[in-house]
Design a protein around this motif. Structure first.
Motif, PDB file in Angstrom:
ATOM      1  N   VAL A 294     -10.525  -3.892   7.945  1.00  0.00           N
ATOM      2  CA  VAL A 294      -9.118  -3.783   8.336  1.00  0.00           C
ATOM      3  C   VAL A 294      -8.228  -3.949   7.098  1.00  0.00           C
ATOM      4  O   VAL A 294      -7.276  -3.217   6.890  1.00  0.00           O
ATOM      5  CB  VAL A 294      -8.771  -4.893   9.361  1.00  0.00           C
ATOM      6  CG1 VAL A 294      -7.375  -4.676   9.920  1.00  0.00           C
ATOM      7  CG2 VAL A 294      -9.803  -4.946  10.456  1.00  0.00           C
ATOM      8  N   PHE A 295      -8.564  -4.950   6.288  1.00  0.00           N
ATOM      9  CA  PHE A 295      -7.783  -5.184   5.072  1.00  0.00           C
ATOM     10  C   PHE A 295      -8.751  -5.426   3.920  1.00  0.00           C
ATOM     11  O   PHE A 295      -9.673  -6.234   4.025  1.00  0.00           O
ATOM     12  CB  PHE A 295      -6.869  -6.407   5.265  1.00  0.00           C
ATOM     13  CG  PHE A 295      -6.455  -7.069   3.977  1.00  0.00           C
ATOM     14  CD1 PHE A 295      -5.756  -6.365   3.009  1.00  0.00           C
ATOM     15  CD2 PHE A 295      -6.782  -8.401   3.730  1.00  0.00           C
ATOM     16  CE1 PHE A 295      -5.391  -6.975   1.807  1.00  0.00           C
ATOM     17  CE2 PHE A 295      -6.414  -9.022   2.538  1.00  0.00           C
ATOM     18  CZ  PHE A 295      -5.725  -8.302   1.575  1.00  0.00           C
ATOM     19  N   TRP A 296      -8.569  -4.712   2.822  1.00  0.00           N
ATOM     20  CA  TRP A 296      -9.419  -4.919   1.647  1.00  0.00           C
ATOM     21  C   TRP A 296      -8.615  -4.688   0.374  1.00  0.00           C
ATOM     22  O   TRP A 296      -7.513  -4.146   0.413  1.00  0.00           O
ATOM     23  CB  TRP A 296     -10.680  -4.055   1.704  1.00  0.00           C
ATOM     24  CG  TRP A 296     -10.446  -2.580   1.844  1.00  0.00           C
ATOM     25  CD1 TRP A 296     -10.063  -1.910   2.971  1.00  0.00           C
ATOM     26  CD2 TRP A 296     -10.570  -1.578   0.825  1.00  0.00           C
ATOM     27  NE1 TRP A 296      -9.946  -0.559   2.717  1.00  0.00           N
ATOM     28  CE2 TRP A 296     -10.254  -0.337   1.409  1.00  0.00           C
ATOM     29  CE3 TRP A 296     -10.928  -1.620  -0.526  1.00  0.00           C
ATOM     30  CZ2 TRP A 296     -10.280   0.859   0.687  1.00  0.00           C
ATOM     31  CZ3 TRP A 296     -10.951  -0.429  -1.238  1.00  0.00           C
ATOM     32  CH2 TRP A 296     -10.636   0.793  -0.628  1.00  0.00           C
TER      33      TRP A 296
ATOM     34  N   ALA B  54     -11.088 -11.005   2.170  1.00  0.00           N
ATOM     35  CA  ALA B  54     -11.120  -9.651   1.584  1.00  0.00           C
ATOM     36  C   ALA B  54     -11.973  -9.629   0.312  1.00  0.00           C
ATOM     37  O   ALA B  54     -12.751  -8.688   0.088  1.00  0.00           O
ATOM     38  CB  ALA B  54      -9.708  -9.181   1.282  1.00  0.00           C
TER      39      ALA B  54
ATOM     40  N   TYR C 195      -4.848  -2.668   0.201  1.00  0.00           N
ATOM     41  CA  TYR C 195      -3.577  -3.171  -0.329  1.00  0.00           C
ATOM     42  C   TYR C 195      -3.808  -3.591  -1.772  1.00  0.00           C
ATOM     43  O   TYR C 195      -4.878  -4.097  -2.109  1.00  0.00           O
ATOM     44  CB  TYR C 195      -3.095  -4.381   0.476  1.00  0.00           C
ATOM     45  CG  TYR C 195      -2.406  -4.028   1.775  1.00  0.00           C
ATOM     46  CD1 TYR C 195      -1.036  -4.159   1.917  1.00  0.00           C
ATOM     47  CD2 TYR C 195      -3.133  -3.574   2.868  1.00  0.00           C
ATOM     48  CE1 TYR C 195      -0.381  -3.845   3.104  1.00  0.00           C
ATOM     49  CE2 TYR C 195      -2.505  -3.252   4.064  1.00  0.00           C
ATOM     50  CZ  TYR C 195      -1.126  -3.389   4.180  1.00  0.00           C
ATOM     51  OH  TYR C 195      -0.503  -3.066   5.359  1.00  0.00           O
TER      52      TYR C 195
ATOM     53  N   PRO D  61      -7.507   3.981   3.829  1.00  0.00           N
ATOM     54  CA  PRO D  61      -7.058   3.104   4.919  1.00  0.00           C
ATOM     55  C   PRO D  61      -7.431   1.638   4.683  1.00  0.00           C
ATOM     56  O   PRO D  61      -8.541   1.333   4.277  1.00  0.00           O
ATOM     57  CB  PRO D  61      -7.807   3.644   6.151  1.00  0.00           C
ATOM     58  CG  PRO D  61      -8.197   5.027   5.786  1.00  0.00           C
ATOM     59  CD  PRO D  61      -8.319   5.104   4.297  1.00  0.00           C
ATOM     60  N   GLY D  62      -6.470   0.747   4.914  1.00  0.00           N
ATOM     61  CA  GLY D  62      -6.725  -0.695   4.830  1.00  0.00           C
ATOM     62  C   GLY D  62      -6.593  -1.299   3.450  1.00  0.00           C
ATOM     63  O   GLY D  62      -6.580  -2.520   3.315  1.00  0.00           O
TER      64      GLY D  62
ATOM     65  N   ARG E  40       0.839  -1.207   0.000  1.00  0.00           N
ATOM     66  CA  ARG E  40       0.000   0.000   0.000  1.00  0.00           C
ATOM     67  C   ARG E  40       0.869   1.250   0.000  1.00  0.00           C
ATOM     68  O   ARG E  40       1.946   1.300   0.594  1.00  0.00           O
ATOM     69  CB  ARG E  40      -1.007   0.008   1.147  1.00  0.00           C
ATOM     70  CG  ARG E  40      -0.472  -0.134   2.562  1.00  0.00           C
ATOM     71  CD  ARG E  40      -1.556   0.137   3.608  1.00  0.00           C
ATOM     72  NE  ARG E  40      -1.807   1.551   3.765  1.00  0.00           N
ATOM     73  CZ  ARG E  40      -2.903   2.189   3.353  1.00  0.00           C
ATOM     74  NH1 ARG E  40      -3.882   1.536   2.804  1.00  0.00           N
ATOM     75  NH2 ARG E  40      -3.022   3.493   3.521  1.00  0.00           N
TER      76      ARG E  40
END
Ligand SMILES: NC(=O)C1=CN([C@@H]2O[C@H](COP(=O)(O)OP(=O)(O)OC[C@H]3O[C@@H](n4cnc5c(N)ncnc54)[C@H](O)[C@@H]3O)[C@@H](O)[C@H]2O)C=CC1
Ligand SMILES: [Mg+2]
Length: 344
Positions: free
Chosen positions: A313-315, A299, A216, A213-214, A207
């Motif tokens: 948190v992660f997407w 994700a 990648y 935010p979050g 990223r």
């Protein structure tokens, strides 16, 4: 109709096959691009997409689904006159393509108007394109992106870089000419490589600090002058994460309208599973790390509705982005490998 064949796993490399209507539509468009008179005629009965400061106009259907708004020329003229635009303003439109029914499509930047009054007249909302990618289908995203890219190119190429004199467009907007030097300028895209690196069981995503935010994505970078795709891929991975890749496999390509129209060339690559230690170029990337199939699957199954508000948190990038295609292909291949392994 466009057909696709498989190269890497489920990847779609689109190629044209001369089946019913496709060739005649292509020839028709070719004529509109080059023949100003034919293009002016086509615009009289066209579908026009509207943009305000490069944000496309979206509408909600009765079932609540968002779509790119498109207006018949005659209707749009009336709408534009109501918000104070001259009746000839529609001629500022640029040719985008044509529908499956051979109806020409154009894009138009409305410029200085009272935005809310126009939105009310059109029963729609101008939405930032990055946000729109989360709201509309991939094929509509491609159309909206092309429209924006063409408008931006014309906005930023109003002068000849050799003489400083104004350039003028042809009717379709397929080029601009400097009358003083005779130089013709065509809309351009910058080639960018994008690569999903795998160590056999995990994939590498990174990223930039400017990403929401979050989020990648796969590693990417602009090609340098004189470079091949292969050279650019090796260089970008080495520069950004300090790894050496091998086994490059082409996946597909995509036009991406940001920052000034990129031509994304997407590949898969592997690294030696014993040499996976990343060494991040902190000037380019905020973070880069290896993700497991379980993390990727979660994700992909939980895309954010609006990443600026409460993102997971992660997407990963939205389905329209070619990075998403690479990640999906990798996940499918990993699933297949696991099920084959279980069968043995
Ligand atoms: N559609 C997709 O799935 C994805 C698209 N992208 C797009 O790829 C593009 C390039 O990716 P990055 O990793 O940021 O590239 P990058 O790693 O080459 O770094 C960007 C830097 O390269 C320099 N640069 C060299 N040539 C340039 C040119 N022709 N235009 C602009 N800057 C140039 C600039 O200093 C810029 O800050 C981005 O614009 C991004 O929007 C990136 C990831 C996913
Ligand atoms: Mg990069």
């Amino acid at each position: 109709m466009l057909q696709s064949f498989k190269l890497f796993n489920n990847c779609n490399l689109v190629f044209s096959r001369s089946c019913s209507g496709y060739v005649s539509r292509t020839r028709y468009l070719m004529r509109l691009k080059e023949d100003d008179e034919a293009c002016r005629e086509a615009l009289k009965f066209a579908n026009v997409l509207l943009y305000h400061k490069l944000a496309p106009l979206l509408q909600k259907t009765r079932s609540g689904v968002c779509k790119v708004a498109s207006f018949k020329t005659a209707d749009l003229k009336q709408i534009l006159e109501k918000v104070g635009k001259d009746k000839h303003f529609i001629n500022e439109s640029f040719l985008l393509g044509c529908t499956d029914k051979s109806e020409p499509q154009f894009s138009l930047e409305v410029g200085e108007v009272e935005r809310s009054a126009l939105e009310q007249e059109c029963r729609g909302t101008f939405v930032d394109l990055r946000k729109a990618f989360f709201m509309i289908t991939p094929s509509e995203s491609a159309l909206a992106a092309k429209g924006q890219a063409l408008l931006r190119w014309h906005q930023t190429n109003g002068f000849c870089s050799a003489t400083g004199q104004p350039t003028t467009r042809n009717q379709s907007g397929s080029f601009r000419v400097c009358q003083s030097s005779g130089i013709t300028y065509y809309p351009k895209m910058s080639p960018v490589v994008i690569v999903l690196v795998s160590d056999g069981s995990r994939c590498l995503l990174a990223r930039q600090a400017m990403f929401p935010p979050g989020m990648y994505s796969a590693l990417s970078g602009f090609c340098d002058m004189g470079e091949s795709v292969e050279e650019a891929l090796h260089r970008e991975v080495a520069e950004e994460v300090g790894l050496e890749v091998e086994n490059l496999q082409y996946s597909g390509s995509q036009h991406w309208p940001f920052p000034q129209s990129s031509f994304m060339l997407a590949c898969h690559a592997t690294v030696n599973p014993n040499k996976t230690q990343v060494n991040i170029d902190k000037a380019e990337l905020e973070d880069a790390r290896w993700f497991t199939l379980e993390e990727i699957t979660t994700a992909l199954q939980n895309p954010p509705r609006n990443p600026r508000e409460q993102p997971p948190v992660f997407w990963v990038p939205p389905s329209y982005a070619i990075a998403n295609q690479l990640i999906r292909e990798w996940a499918n291949q990993q699933q297949l490998l696991r099920s084959t392994h279980r069968l043995k």
